[in-house]
Design a protein around this motif. Structure first.
Motif, PDB file in Angstrom:
ATOM      1  N   MET A 117      20.911  60.470  25.446  1.00 28.81           N
ATOM      2  CA  MET A 117      22.221  60.784  25.324  1.00 28.81           C
ATOM      3  C   MET A 117      22.573  62.138  25.962  1.00 28.81           C
ATOM      4  SD  MET A 117      21.917  62.349  21.398  1.00 28.81           S
ATOM      5  CE  MET A 117      23.264  63.386  21.371  1.00 28.81           C
ATOM      6  N   VAL A 118      23.391  62.753  25.868  1.00 31.16           N
ATOM      7  CA  VAL A 118      23.516  64.037  26.547  1.00 31.16           C
ATOM      8  C   VAL A 118      23.602  65.152  25.567  1.00 31.16           C
ATOM      9  CG1 VAL A 118      25.017  65.594  28.104  1.00 31.16           C
ATOM     10  CG2 VAL A 118      24.810  63.112  28.635  1.00 31.16           C
ATOM     11  N   CYS A 119      22.328  65.978  25.719  1.00 34.88           N
ATOM     12  CA  CYS A 119      22.452  66.942  24.688  1.00 34.88           C
ATOM     13  C   CYS A 119      21.477  67.958  25.359  1.00 34.88           C
ATOM     14  CB  CYS A 119      21.859  66.396  23.480  1.00 34.88           C
ATOM     15  SG  CYS A 119      20.361  65.945  23.471  1.00 34.88           S
ATOM     16  N   SER A 120      21.152  69.156  24.541  1.00 39.07           N
ATOM     17  CA  SER A 120      20.268  70.360  25.029  1.00 39.07           C
ATOM     18  C   SER A 120      18.798  70.138  24.119  1.00 39.07           C
ATOM     19  CB  SER A 120      20.894  71.833  24.782  1.00 39.07           C
ATOM     20  OG  SER A 120      21.830  71.745  25.545  1.00 39.07           O
ATOM     21  N   GLN A 121      17.766  69.526  24.884  1.00 38.16           N
ATOM     22  CA  GLN A 121      16.638  69.141  24.064  1.00 38.16           C
ATOM     23  C   GLN A 121      15.991  70.373  23.287  1.00 38.16           C
ATOM     24  OE1 GLN A 121      15.476  65.914  23.961  1.00 38.16           O
ATOM     25  NE2 GLN A 121      13.807  66.614  22.589  1.00 38.16           N
ATOM     26  N   ASN A 122      15.996  71.618  24.027  1.00 32.26           N
ATOM     27  CA  ASN A 122      15.056  72.697  23.415  1.00 32.26           C
ATOM     28  C   ASN A 122      16.094  73.780  22.831  1.00 32.26           C
ATOM     29  OD1 ASN A 122      12.937  71.460  24.514  1.00 32.26           O
ATOM     30  ND2 ASN A 122      12.741  72.855  26.368  1.00 32.26           N
ATOM     31  N   LEU A 162      29.192  73.578  31.886  1.00 30.00           N
ATOM     32  CA  LEU A 162      28.495  73.122  30.771  1.00 30.00           C
ATOM     33  C   LEU A 162      27.171  72.532  31.262  1.00 30.00           C
ATOM     34  CD1 LEU A 162      31.632  71.686  29.033  1.00 30.00           C
ATOM     35  CD2 LEU A 162      30.557  73.929  28.705  1.00 30.00           C
ATOM     36  N   ASN A 163      26.105  73.054  30.958  1.00 30.86           N
ATOM     37  CA  ASN A 163      24.756  72.597  31.069  1.00 30.86           C
ATOM     38  C   ASN A 163      24.043  72.050  30.021  1.00 30.86           C
ATOM     39  OD1 ASN A 163      24.770  73.329  33.662  1.00 30.86           O
ATOM     40  ND2 ASN A 163      23.924  75.477  33.442  1.00 30.86           N
ATOM     41  N   PHE A 164      23.416  70.896  30.243  1.00 30.51           N
ATOM     42  CA  PHE A 164      22.589  70.058  29.256  1.00 30.51           C
ATOM     43  C   PHE A 164      21.457  69.766  29.951  1.00 30.51           C
ATOM     44  CE2 PHE A 164      26.909  69.475  28.433  1.00 30.51           C
ATOM     45  CZ  PHE A 164      26.989  69.558  26.800  1.00 30.51           C
ATOM     46  N   SER A 165      20.365  69.112  29.143  1.00 28.69           N
ATOM     47  CA  SER A 165      19.067  68.565  29.575  1.00 28.69           C
ATOM     48  C   SER A 165      19.232  67.562  30.640  1.00 28.69           C
ATOM     49  CB  SER A 165      18.073  68.338  28.426  1.00 28.69           C
ATOM     50  OG  SER A 165      17.929  69.435  27.666  1.00 28.69           O
ATOM     51  N   ALA A 166      18.891  67.385  31.892  1.00 27.30           N
ATOM     52  CA  ALA A 166      18.825  66.401  32.706  1.00 27.30           C
ATOM     53  C   ALA A 166      18.141  65.368  32.218  1.00 27.30           C
ATOM     54  CB  ALA A 166      18.350  67.015  33.962  1.00 27.30           C
ATOM     55  N   ASN A 167      18.746  64.118  32.874  1.00 25.51           N
ATOM     56  CA  ASN A 167      17.792  62.924  32.290  1.00 25.51           C
ATOM     57  C   ASN A 167      18.021  61.874  33.513  1.00 25.51           C
ATOM     58  OD1 ASN A 167      20.493  61.663  31.760  1.00 25.51           O
ATOM     59  ND2 ASN A 167      20.265  62.594  29.660  1.00 25.51           N
ATOM     60  N   THR A 168      17.609  60.637  33.270  1.00 25.39           N
ATOM     61  CA  THR A 168      17.712  59.595  34.402  1.00 25.39           C
ATOM     62  C   THR A 168      18.835  58.826  34.013  1.00 25.39           C
ATOM     63  OG1 THR A 168      16.479  58.077  33.160  1.00 25.39           O
ATOM     64  CG2 THR A 168      15.322  59.713  34.735  1.00 25.39           C
ATOM     65  N   GLU A 177      20.436  69.331  38.820  1.00 24.76           N
ATOM     66  CA  GLU A 177      19.637  70.177  39.493  1.00 24.76           C
ATOM     67  C   GLU A 177      18.356  70.588  38.694  1.00 24.76           C
ATOM     68  OE1 GLU A 177      21.890  73.710  40.426  1.00 24.76           O
ATOM     69  OE2 GLU A 177      23.496  72.557  41.636  1.00 24.76           O
ATOM     70  N   GLY A 178      17.252  69.853  39.120  1.00 26.70           N
ATOM     71  CA  GLY A 178      16.183  70.273  38.403  1.00 26.70           C
ATOM     72  C   GLY A 178      16.042  69.444  37.035  1.00 26.70           C
ATOM     73  N   ASP A 179      15.852  70.344  36.046  1.00 24.50           N
ATOM     74  CA  ASP A 179      16.081  69.788  34.645  1.00 24.50           C
ATOM     75  C   ASP A 179      17.163  70.165  33.950  1.00 24.50           C
ATOM     76  OD1 ASP A 179      15.705  72.537  34.459  1.00 24.50           O
ATOM     77  OD2 ASP A 179      14.124  72.476  32.823  1.00 24.50           O
ATOM     78  N   VAL A 180      18.243  70.316  34.903  1.00 20.53           N
ATOM     79  CA  VAL A 180      19.813  70.644  34.349  1.00 20.53           C
ATOM     80  C   VAL A 180      20.768  69.523  34.917  1.00 20.53           C
ATOM     81  CG1 VAL A 180      21.626  72.450  34.153  1.00 20.53           C
ATOM     82  CG2 VAL A 180      19.057  73.146  34.224  1.00 20.53           C
ATOM     83  N   LEU A 181      21.423  69.102  33.925  1.00 22.93           N
ATOM     84  CA  LEU A 181      22.604  68.391  34.061  1.00 22.93           C
ATOM     85  C   LEU A 181      23.826  69.319  33.832  1.00 22.93           C
ATOM     86  CD1 LEU A 181      24.156  65.798  34.411  1.00 22.93           C
ATOM     87  CD2 LEU A 181      24.016  65.203  31.896  1.00 22.93           C
ATOM     88  N   GLY A 182      24.743  69.373  34.861  1.00 23.43           N
ATOM     89  CA  GLY A 182      25.696  70.203  34.739  1.00 23.43           C
ATOM     90  C   GLY A 182      27.200  69.638  35.000  1.00 23.43           C
ATOM     91  N   PHE A 183      28.076  70.110  34.208  1.00 23.04           N
ATOM     92  CA  PHE A 183      29.662  69.648  34.417  1.00 23.04           C
ATOM     93  C   PHE A 183      30.318  70.910  34.950  1.00 23.04           C
ATOM     94  CE2 PHE A 183      27.608  66.956  31.427  1.00 23.04           C
ATOM     95  CZ  PHE A 183      27.714  65.469  32.079  1.00 23.04           C
ATOM     96  N   ASP A 184      30.831  71.022  35.863  1.00 19.31           N
ATOM     97  CA  ASP A 184      31.732  72.227  36.564  1.00 19.31           C
ATOM     98  C   ASP A 184      33.096  72.005  35.823  1.00 19.31           C
ATOM     99  OD1 ASP A 184      29.639  73.340  38.224  1.00 19.31           O
ATOM    100  OD2 ASP A 184      30.093  71.697  39.568  1.00 19.31           O
TER     101      ASP A 184
END
Length: 449
Positions: free
Chosen positions: A141-146, A68-74, A92-99
């Motif tokens: 928050m955790v979401c997909s910006q685009n 499950l991939n979302f937009s990366a943040n800090t 990884e880059g601009d992706v926050l992922g949950f395996d």
């Protein structure tokens, strides 16, 4: 949106789910759709930080979803579970992922629960006593910006110091005491919205309201008193009436708020706008300065209620809104003000053309700069709407816009949806005009690059 639109996460991005069962999910939002976000946040005004818990209900849209991939943040992720099972995460880059421990089948609904804390890199602004968000929801928050085409339910428990005022999407439905002298304000969106439209504000805010028929307009500020708020935002009532008539439907929210802050902010959220005092007219009855209030208000119909399915058709959000700003000026100040606004759009567009960059409105490629992207999607988009108006005449044009708005209220759209509405209203074949402006000469509606 104006000042904070299209920063780096938007540049050159295209959306759309992969449809192959054997896909490799690499982009935020690939392979699943979110039904709802439920958040509990504690913002720290002084330190510009946030701590939160979030429950995301989502459904797999393809077979074999392993991540499950979302937009990366800090933000720092403190814990993550899927239906109670602990998950590891990576950035990884601009992706926050949950395996995931095992692949998801298409159609399966699951709950991803998270806790996190940190200082968002973008989207937080304010003063010593006020904090507000602006555009980059997926930084706090955790979401997909685009993923514009995905509209989800949104609710927020906002923990704030007792006595402070809060603002978020929709209406505050509960206000209750919290621990250590805090209060919890529960906000709930009236309908699903795209994630980029989520937001909140908290602070020592002046707040005044007035009615416009069955609707309520609420004005808030940490810098202006009630009298100044009413004076500087007085035109909102007439704008609501004008836009309601042109859209063929009333203001889509029961309570529309405007947060007046310092600076040149101009940003829409799902049911409110943030406006900088420098973006508002300094002199009454000056059409050249009268744009921010109406532009952000217009998004309540075009952009928020009706949202482009992907960034490819982002001009439907911003081009229509830029055109409606000109139309408002014609209504309020006369034809010369309308032409002056379109001339501003023409000047911006011509600068892009002078750089050798002129693309169809529904172009899916990479823009060299954010200014050039604006020149196409905002300015050329407004000029195309003006050309449609000339081509069809006022009666058919406004009838087509009302049809487009009513038919797609609450949903997402592509450029073809606007074409069909205008053709049905006018009885004309608009393929040549849309080919020239929107899809590109020599390309069919499904082939624009």
């Amino acid at each position: 949106m104006i000042r904070r639109m299209l920063a780096s996460p938007l540049a050159g991005t295209a959306l759309g789910l992969l449809c192959s069962p054997a896909f490799a999910a690499n982009r935020p939002g690939d392979g699943f759709e979110v039904a709802s976000y439920r958040l509990a946040l504690t913002p720290d005004i002084e330190n510009r930080t946030v701590a939160g818990r979030e429950k995301i209900t989502l459904r797999a849209t393809v077979d074999g979803v392993r991540r499950l991939n979302f937009s990366a943040n800090t933000l720092g992720i403190d814990s993550a579970t899927l239906d109670g099972v602990a998950l590891a995460h990576t950035v990884e880059g601009d992706v926050l992922g949950f395996d995931l421990p095992r692949p998801l089948r298409r159609g399966r609904t699951v709950k991803l629960e998270l806790s996190y804390h940190g200082r968002p890199a973008r989207g937080f602004a304010g003063s010593a006593t006020t904090l507000y968000t602006s555009y980059f929801a997926c930084d706090w928050m955790v979401c997909s910006q685009n993923k514009f085409g995905e509209k989800a339910a949104f609710s927020l428990d906002l923990r704030v110091p007792a006595g402070m005022t809060s603002l978020s999407v929709g209406n505050m439905i509960v206000r209750r005491p919290g621990a250590d002298g805090s209060e919890i304000h529960t906000w709930k969106a009236p309908r699903p919205y795209s994630a980029y439209l989520y937001g909140f504000a908290v602070g020592r805010l002046t707040r005044v309201s007035e009615r416009v028929g069955s609707k309520r307009l609420t004005y808030l500020s940490n810098t202006a008193d009630a009298g100044e708020l009413k004076r500087r935002l007085a035109g909102t009532k007439d704008m609501v009436a004008f836009l309601s008539a042109k859209a063929g439907m009333p203001l889509p929210v029961a309570d529309y708020s405007q947060l007046l802050v310092e600076g040149d902010e101009a940003q829409e959220a799902a049911t409110y706008s943030v406006l900088g005092s420098d973006a508002l007219p300094r002199q009454p009855d000056d059409p050249s300065q009268d744009w921010a209030i109406v532009h952000e208000l217009t998004h309540q119909w075009w952009g928020n209620l009706i949202t482009c399915e992907t960034l490819k058709d982002f001009w439907l959000n911003e081009g229509i809104t830029t055109f409606m700003t000109a139309a408002w000026k014609q209504h309020r100040y006369g034809r010369a003000a309308y032409e002056a606004e379109l001339n501003e759009a023409r000047s911006r567009f011509e600068k892009a053309r002078a750089m050798g960059f002129d693309k169809p409105l529904a172009w899916n490629g990479t823009y060299p700069t954010l200014g050039v992207r604006r020149a196409i999607q905002y300015s050329k988009g407004a000029l195309f709407m003006a050309q449609l108006r000339v081509t069809l005449g006022d009666a058919a044009f406004w009838s087509g816009l009302r049809r487009y708005t009513r038919d797609h209220a609450g949903g997402t759209v592509t450029s073809i949806d606007l074409k069909r509405a205008m053709e049905e209203a006018s009885g004309r074949d608009l393929r040549p005009l849309f080919a020239e402006w929107v899809f590109g000469e020599g390309l069919s509606e499904g082939q624009s690059q």
